[in-house]
Enzyme design. Structure first.
Site, PDB file in Angstrom:
ATOM      1  N   HIS A  90       0.814  -1.216   0.000  1.00  0.00           N
ATOM      2  CA  HIS A  90       0.000   0.000   0.000  1.00  0.00           C
ATOM      3  C   HIS A  90       0.841   1.257   0.000  1.00  0.00           C
ATOM      4  O   HIS A  90       0.390   2.315  -0.431  1.00  0.00           O
ATOM      5  CB  HIS A  90      -0.996  -0.029   1.159  1.00  0.00           C
ATOM      6  CG  HIS A  90      -2.135  -0.948   0.870  1.00  0.00           C
ATOM      7  ND1 HIS A  90      -2.137  -2.250   1.286  1.00  0.00           N
ATOM      8  CD2 HIS A  90      -3.245  -0.770   0.131  1.00  0.00           C
ATOM      9  CE1 HIS A  90      -3.232  -2.846   0.830  1.00  0.00           C
ATOM     10  NE2 HIS A  90      -3.914  -1.966   0.134  1.00  0.00           N
ATOM     11  N   GLU A 140     -12.054  -9.952  -4.555  1.00  0.00           N
ATOM     12  CA  GLU A 140     -10.608 -10.020  -4.357  1.00  0.00           C
ATOM     13  C   GLU A 140     -10.184 -11.319  -3.674  1.00  0.00           C
ATOM     14  O   GLU A 140      -9.037 -11.468  -3.289  1.00  0.00           O
ATOM     15  CB  GLU A 140     -10.085  -8.781  -3.623  1.00  0.00           C
ATOM     16  CG  GLU A 140     -10.847  -8.394  -2.399  1.00  0.00           C
ATOM     17  CD  GLU A 140     -10.394  -7.061  -1.804  1.00  0.00           C
ATOM     18  OE1 GLU A 140      -9.363  -6.519  -2.201  1.00  0.00           O
ATOM     19  OE2 GLU A 140     -11.110  -6.580  -0.902  1.00  0.00           O
ATOM     20  N   ASP A 146      -5.232  -8.169  -4.318  1.00  0.00           N
ATOM     21  CA  ASP A 146      -5.475  -9.280  -3.402  1.00  0.00           C
ATOM     22  C   ASP A 146      -5.885 -10.538  -4.150  1.00  0.00           C
ATOM     23  O   ASP A 146      -5.513 -11.639  -3.747  1.00  0.00           O
ATOM     24  CB  ASP A 146      -6.547  -8.901  -2.368  1.00  0.00           C
ATOM     25  CG  ASP A 146      -5.938  -8.081  -1.238  1.00  0.00           C
ATOM     26  OD1 ASP A 146      -4.828  -8.426  -0.802  1.00  0.00           O
ATOM     27  OD2 ASP A 146      -6.552  -7.086  -0.815  1.00  0.00           O
ATOM     28  N   CYS A 168     -10.378  -2.436  -9.966  1.00  0.00           N
ATOM     29  CA  CYS A 168      -9.752  -1.303  -9.280  1.00  0.00           C
ATOM     30  C   CYS A 168      -8.370  -1.652  -8.725  1.00  0.00           C
ATOM     31  O   CYS A 168      -7.719  -0.829  -8.106  1.00  0.00           O
ATOM     32  CB  CYS A 168     -10.651  -0.761  -8.176  1.00  0.00           C
ATOM     33  SG  CYS A 168     -10.923  -1.960  -6.876  1.00  0.00           S
TER      34      CYS A 168
HETATM   35  C1  PEP Z   1      -7.005  -4.888  -4.369  1.00  0.00           C
HETATM   36  O1  PEP Z   1      -6.840  -5.761  -3.519  1.00  0.00           O
HETATM   37  O2  PEP Z   1      -6.774  -5.051  -5.590  1.00  0.00           O
HETATM   38  C2  PEP Z   1      -7.487  -3.555  -3.976  1.00  0.00           C
HETATM   39  C3  PEP Z   1      -7.826  -2.661  -4.882  1.00  0.00           C
HETATM   40  O3  PEP Z   1      -7.512  -3.261  -2.654  1.00  0.00           O
HETATM   41  P1  PEP Z   1      -6.180  -2.940  -1.812  1.00  0.00           P
HETATM   42  O4  PEP Z   1      -5.032  -2.810  -2.780  1.00  0.00           O
HETATM   43  O5  PEP Z   1      -6.430  -1.700  -1.057  1.00  0.00           O
HETATM   44  O6  PEP Z   1      -6.056  -4.140  -0.941  1.00  0.00           O
HETATM   45 MG    MG Z   2      -7.564  -5.489  -1.524  1.00  0.00          MG
END
Ligand code: PEP
Ligand code: MG
Length: 540
Positions: A188, A429, A453, A500
């Site tokens: 992140h 995910e 994920d 996303c």
């Molecule tokens: C993902 O898991 O692709 C997602 C968009 O959520 P994050 O990256 O915040 O876990």
């Molecule tokens: Mg995620």
């Protein structure tokens, strides 16, 4: 001139001075001291130094965030002058013959417990402050530095590793680039760097030493290199490259206001991912059609207490209003794994990515969830809001969520509080969600595929583990099959489907996604116009 290599998180070039963040772990233990008078004097000297730090922080905060927010440092100073607190520490050093670190820590904990047990909310809030000031004094005693960024001019951050909470707490206007020795491109912190449009390198082969602090450097996100004390020719060449990149970005701005349509007439929505309220500036500047992922957990990071309903309402309202009717999809709290906030008091876990996180926390500690839902629904009256829920694995979970949502709506109606029509969706995910997406689609209006994920769980590869990056293949056929299956199942039940995760920005797959019939791609604002350009060239 020294050159190091790392994995680039975002293409781009930054030039500036290095700011080294050396994290030294606390190592003190309880000790018996013979000379208690010198130990008490050592404590007093550390207290004096802590007071000076608080003076500086007060001044810094006054300039950056105003008096109201700076006041906290005044409160901390008052606590460090409190006779009861000071005498307890000194008495402990003298009567128990213990070291100052121990006396300060134990006294801080005792005072904090007393504050916590009080009825008065103001006094309760002081529990965290007394721990904070005690921690500051101990840090000084150990010769460790204040965490965070203390600079007037923008800098290139050089650190061993940075957690999302540490990154969030920094003043982003002071960051030209990040370079870390650890870290993976899917973490992140890397995602944050992308959303801030800051060139960054992770997993870099550089030693983190104070000797580099203040030295001129170049971060080249194109070649993935860090150049310390560049020679004149290198500096000139990189300045030139930086200017060319900026020129290309300027050219892309001609696409503002244009459609995301292929030459053979296929359309797709291009939305933006964001995490901080300030990001909405970049979302608008890059002409996103909406916000496809508002990582709401960032509102919870880099602070010591839960954001209140009112604080959250103001944040969501600002984003929703500024988007002027364009859709804003708020992802409910996805805390856990690498996104940690101490005040949640979550237990340490063997496998946090497979642990108590995201919707699992919200369905267990429903007061946290309800507060957030109330804030989002209240804000929905100011534009077009949608909500999506992370880490879903079953129909049962959605039914439980929907019951809570209905309850919150009824509560608001009962209180005469207005709210808008809010589309509900889920993130896909987990492989489980993709595999039962046909059933899940009957329950919601949309799916947003979180490929970060989904890849981690499908391939059984920890996205945080830099050693596994050679194995982390987001183009793996298993991941692509799950995406295709999700789109197909979603459409069969009338749900729209987007992506996303970071894969959405991978332009080598844009045509594949269009062929699969995907409805939306949500990416960091910096990629929107590049993808629009790509889309408009497909089918030519
Ligand atoms: C993902 O898991 O692709 C997602 C968009 O959520 P994050 O990256 O915040 O876990
Ligand atoms: Mg995620």
């Amino acid at each position: 001139m020294e050159t190091y290599h790392g994995k680039s998180v975002l293409q781009g070039i930054a030039l500036g001075k290095l700011y080294v963040i050396e994290k030294k772990e606390s190592t003190w233990t309880k000790m018996t001291v013979a000379d208690t008078e010198s130990e008490a004097a050592r404590f007093q000297a550390a207290r004096k130094e802590a007071m000076e730090q608080l003076d500086e922080l007060y001044q810094e905060a006054m300039e950056q965030v105003g008096e109201e927010n700076a006041m906290i440092f005044d409160v901390h100073k008052m606590m460090l002058e409190d006779l009861d607190y000071l005498e307890t520490i000194e008495n402990r050093i003298r009567t128990e013959s213990v070291n100052a670190e121990y006396a300060v820590t134990v006294t801080g904990e005792e005072f904090s417990a007393v504050f916590s047990s009080m009825d008065d909310d103001y006094m309760k809030a002081r529990a965290a402050d007394v721990l904070d000031i005690s921690g500051r004094v101990v840090r000084v005693l150990e010769g460790r530095e204040e965490p965070g960024l203390h600079t007037k001019e923008p800098v290139i951050i050089l650190a061993d590793d940075l957690s999302p909470s540490e990154t969030i707490a920094m003043d982003k206007t002071k960051i030209l680039a990040f370079v870390t020795k650890q870290g993976s491109a899917n973490s992140h912190t890397a995602i944050l760097a992308r959303s801030l449009n800051i060139p960054s390198l992770v997993n870099t082969d550089v030693e983190i030493t104070k000797a580099y602090h203040g030295k001129e450097a170049i971060v080249d996100g194109v070649s993935g290199s860090l150049i310390i004390e560049p020679d004149a020719a290198t500096l000139e060449a990189k300045r030139q490259e930086q200017a060319e990149i900026r020129e290309r970005e300027e050219k892309l701005k001609l696409l503002i206001g244009q459609d995301n349509v292929t030459a053979d007439g296929r359309r797709i929505h291009l939305y933006a991912n964001m995490g901080n309220v300030e990001d909405v500036e970049k979302v608008l500047a890059n002409d996103a059609g909406g916000i496809g992922l508002f990582r709401s957990e960032f509102l919870y990071l880099g602070r010591d207490t839960f954001p209140t309903e009112e604080e959250q309402f103001q944040a969501y309202k600002e984003v929703i209003s500024r988007m002027g009717g364009k859709k804003v999809i708020i992802r409910t709290l996805d805390i856990g794994a690498d996104k940690k906030a101490d005040y949640f008091e979550l237990d340490a876990e063997e496998n946090p990515a497979l642990g108590f996180r995201a919707i699992r926390i919200c369905l267990t500690r429903q007061e946290i969830f309800r507060t957030q839902l109330r804030a989002i629904y209240r804000a929905s009256a100011f534009g077009t809001a949608a909500i999506m829920f992370p880490m879903i694995i079953s129909v049962e979970e959605i039914r439980r969520i929907k019951a809570i949502v209905e309850d919150v709506k009824a509560e608001l109606t009962g209180e005469g509080i207005a709210f808008g029509e809010v589309e509900l969706g889920i993130m896909i995910e987990t492989p489980a969600a993709a595999l039962v997406s046909g059933e899940l689609a009957k329950e919601v209006a949309f799916f947003s595929i979180g490929t970060n994920d989904l890849t981690q769980y499908t391939l059984a590869i920890d996205r945080q583990n830099q050693k596994l990056e050679p194995f982390y293949d987001a183009h793996h056929p298993a991941v692509l099959k799950l995406i295709e299956m999700t789109i197909h199942n979603g459409h069969k039940e009338g749900a729209w489907v987007g992506i996303c995760g970071e894969l959405a920005a991978d332009d080598t797959l844009t045509e594949t996604f269009l062929d699969m019939g995907l409805d939306e791609l949500s990416v960091s604002p910096v990629y929107i116009l590049k993808l629009r350009d790509k889309i408009r060239h497909i089918g030519m």
